[in-house]
Design an enzyme around this catalytic site. Structure first.
Site, PDB file in Angstrom:
ATOM      1  N   HIS A 125       0.245   0.186  10.020  1.00 10.61           N
ATOM      2  CA  HIS A 125       0.441   1.579  10.154  1.00 10.61           C
ATOM      3  C   HIS A 125       1.273   2.185   9.071  1.00 10.61           C
ATOM      4  CE1 HIS A 125       1.324   5.332  12.479  1.00 10.61           C
ATOM      5  NE2 HIS A 125       0.496   4.779  13.450  1.00 10.61           N
ATOM      6  N   GLU A 171       0.836  -1.111   0.069  1.00  9.73           N
ATOM      7  CA  GLU A 171       0.134  -0.057  -0.005  1.00  9.73           C
ATOM      8  C   GLU A 171       0.860   1.218   0.110  1.00  9.73           C
ATOM      9  OE1 GLU A 171      -3.313   2.662   2.593  1.00  9.73           O
ATOM     10  OE2 GLU A 171      -2.299   0.933   3.593  1.00  9.73           O
ATOM     11  N   ASP A 225       9.532   5.516  15.147  1.00 10.37           N
ATOM     12  CA  ASP A 225       9.332   7.071  14.866  1.00 10.37           C
ATOM     13  C   ASP A 225       9.693   7.673  16.066  1.00 10.37           C
ATOM     14  OD1 ASP A 225       8.456   9.461  14.121  1.00 10.37           O
ATOM     15  OD2 ASP A 225       6.373   8.885  13.914  1.00 10.37           O
ATOM     16  N   ASP A 272      10.362  11.594  17.610  1.00 14.96           N
ATOM     17  CA  ASP A 272       9.823  12.902  17.123  1.00 14.96           C
ATOM     18  C   ASP A 272      10.129  13.967  18.186  1.00 14.96           C
ATOM     19  OD1 ASP A 272       8.381  15.462  16.783  1.00 14.96           O
ATOM     20  OD2 ASP A 272       6.909  14.223  15.599  1.00 14.96           O
TER      21      ASP A 272
END
Length: 426
Positions: free
Chosen positions: A314, A46, A111, A113
């Site tokens: 995700h 995807e 991830d 951040d």
């Protein structure tokens, strides 16, 4: 900080040029096709595009590199996200029987951040970053890269700068891509130490004996702690920040330190007083007292968005996507040059588009690399200028990506040998 005179209003003009002449489609397809070892791997992947005016298009999928190129050049996405490999073509998800369209595999991703560190950095907040707090990303990569390689045995780790305020890690080993949700959760939990929301004062609690993984992580933190925490962030220089640190030590120790700090103003010496108190407490207390280590970890240890790592379906921002706010390209990072990586030196789309048509002197002979690219472009549309990115400051980051892909290709060849039983001939 200014992003090389980047103007967001120019993005609609720059993106068509970027996708036509600069985006490294050959390497991108080579990565996500994983050597063609598994049939339909690329076709069942995807992609999701964010278009102008925040139009969000999910469940895109493509049969070939050429098809992907054509669609990206037609849609000129402001942002590209990569999702899972599904049981069916994502573009046909509406046509399959309900409940049969399942996310099967995806890279194990992380991830990190900078906004998650707002309670422990004083130089910036929210989306802002500077060279002082960027050290947090360096520490995070050092700790996680070591753990993923040595504790879990993964080899193919792609570290990517997000283009604004963080980093992503794509663990691309076959074993990582096949992990279940439960296994991904277990890895993410193993790597998570800083826990609790805004109301939680003490976010790291160590117990005896300290786990070898935490000891290894402390070695990394210790290397950066004096410069980053004591000097750049000045965590022991002002009353407000000192109070925050002392809130993490036992009450009896806190009173002693408050008294000591009246006579000693130098941050490094104040930290030594905290360490001395911890050693004293460790020798007298029945249970382990590791408050100095807990402080170091609370201020410096990586803060993971665990939900990103847990879910197979995700989505995560793609390498070589453009960050619309800064204009910076989301580029692969060379871990060998981690301490000198400068997020502000990462090129913007406006810069590389401008560099495209600048005359270059003394161009190196890159015929062999051109041949290799052409071999990887069998599915791609033929274009007279295959290697335009090499004329720009994007070139070195594509080179990092190439090196990463070469390392993966060696393992793909091993997989293909095993599948064809050629190893029996040895």
């Amino acid at each position: 900080m200014p992003a090389s005179n980047y103007d967001q209003a120019c993005l609609p003009e720059l993106l068509p040029l970027y996708y036509k002449r600069l985006f490294p489609f050959a390497q991108y397809y080579r990565w996500l096709n994983y050597g063609g070892v598994q049939k339909n791997y690329f076709q069942n992947r995807e992609f999701s595009f964010t278009l102008k005016d925040d139009i969000y298009v999910r469940y895109q999928s493509f049969s070939t590199q050429g098809e992907l190129e054509k669609e990206m050049q037609k849609m000129n996405p402001y942002k590209i996200d990569i999702g899972a490999i599904y049981s069916h073509r994502p573009s046909q998800h509406n046509t399959v029987k309900s409940g049969t369209f399942q996310a099967l595999e995806k890279e194990l991703v992380f991830d990190i951040d900078m906004t998650d560190y707002d309670d422990v950095r004083s130089c910036c907040s929210a989306a802002d970053i500077c060279s002082k707090c960027w050290t947090l990303m360096t520490i995070a990569i050092r700790i996680l890269d070591r753990a993923l390689r040595e504790d879990f045995g993964f080899q193919h780790l792609l570290w990517v700068y997000s283009g604004r305020r963080g980093v992503h890690c794509w663990v691309c080993d076959e074993a990582a891509r096949k992990l279940s949700v439960a296994a991904r959760s277990a890895v993410a939990e193993y790597l998570s130490l800083v826990k609790g929301g805004e109301q939680t004062v003490k976010k790291v609690v160590l117990s005896d004996p300290i786990h070898p993984f935490i000891r290894e992580s402390l070695t990394v933190v210790d290397h950066y702690f004096t410069q980053y925490a004591l000097q750049d962030q000045d965590i022991l220089g002002h009353k407000e920040s000192v109070d925050k640190v002392l809130a993490l030590v036992p009450e009896d120790v806190r009173k002693d330190l408050q008294q000591d700090f009246k006579n000693e103003k130098k941050p490094e010496t104040r930290w030594k007083l905290i360490e001395d108190q911890a050693i004293r407490k460790q020798s007298t207390a029945k249970k382990g007292q590791h408050f100095e280590k807990e402080i170091m970890l609370q201020y410096c240890y990586p803060r993971l968005d665990v939900n990103v790592s847990k879910g197979v379906n995700h989505l995560l921002k793609s390498p070589f996507s453009v960050h619309p706010k800064t204009g910076r390209i989301s580029v692969p990072m060379d871990i060998k040059e981690l301490d000198t990586f400068d997020p502000f030196a990462v090129p913007t789309i406006s810069l590389i588009c401008e560099e495209l048509d600048r005359p270059r002197s003394g161009e190196e002979d890159e015929k062999s690399e051109d041949i290799k690219d052409k071999e990887n472009e069998k599915d791609g549309a033929e274009r007279p200028k295959i290697r335009d990115y090499k004329k720009t400051s994007l070139g070195k980051y594509v080179k990092y990506f190439d090196r990463f892909l070469d390392g993966m290709a060696r393992s793909w060849k091993g997989d293909l040998l095993r599948k064809s039983d050629l190893q029996k001939e040895f």
